[in-house]
Design an enzyme around this catalytic site. Sequence first.
Site, short mmCIF file in Angstrom:
data_model
loop_
_atom_site.label_atom_id
_atom_site.label_comp_id
_atom_site.label_asym_id
_atom_site.label_seq_id
_atom_site.Cartn_x
_atom_site.Cartn_y
_atom_site.Cartn_z
N ASP A 106 0.88 -1.16 0.00
CA ASP A 106 0.00 0.00 0.00
C ASP A 106 0.93 1.22 0.00
O ASP A 106 2.10 1.11 0.36
CB ASP A 106 -0.86 -0.04 1.26
CG ASP A 106 -1.63 1.24 1.50
OD1 ASP A 106 -2.33 1.70 0.58
OD2 ASP A 106 -1.51 1.79 2.61
N ASP A 152 -0.13 4.97 1.05
CA ASP A 152 -0.33 5.99 2.07
C ASP A 152 -0.46 5.39 3.46
O ASP A 152 -1.36 4.59 3.72
CB ASP A 152 -1.55 6.84 1.74
CG ASP A 152 -1.38 8.27 2.25
OD1 ASP A 152 -0.28 8.58 2.73
OD2 ASP A 152 -2.33 9.05 2.17
#
Length: 240
Positions: free
Chosen positions: A23, A25
């Site tokens: 991922d 953020d």
Amino acid sequence: MGSHSRSYSSPPQRAVFKGLLFDFDGTLGDSTDAVIKHWHTVGKEIGVDPNVILQTSHGRRSIDILKILSPEKANWEYVKHMEGLLPKNYGADVVEIPGARDLLDSVVRADVPWAIVTSGTTPLVTGWLDVLKLPVPEHLVVAEDVENGKPDPQCYLMGKEKLALGDGEGEVLVLEDSPAGIAAGKAAGCKVLTVVTSHTVEQVLAAKPDWIVKDLKSVKVVRHTEAGVELEILDALRSE
């Protein structure tokens, strides 16, 4: 059970994976301050209280938030334009999650298959990688690629597909920070390692990841062989 009874003190563990799906953020970079400023600007533009947006926005696609709050703006043209401005206007407000650069550099050096799977659009994630000068993966799965955002597993299934890693259960490691992302990774048949950056330990535990660490300084590449990449996971949360 209060978090005082837990400590990040598990002995080092080793595990082998065919590939890694990150991922962005909260996992590789923290753009919280930028996102807050950004949603304040957008909130004014669309006439919605930014605090209402911020209560539910982390780890979710802008388009899904706008579908609820401002349907007329919920199109890719607007979302990509709006998110493309974020790194340009607020580049100073993004910071690397500790350990992200070293881990990505060692992944690249060892030629490990990896991709970034994000709820952001292409202009957003490539903008942040550029600002932080982090390696850019050959493969990206972004908001506009999937019909449904996390916790739907579609994005991580697509990530596995892009790395051509087959369908073996638990052969791919997802690195995440949000309960929605953990749920998506688990539903896609991956193992999930979670950093505690954007949510509380309790929220993360409830989503049942395989490992919980403070940040990416706890993840090291040991070697990459035909069997896959061997990682060492240090100081994981020990639940009492």
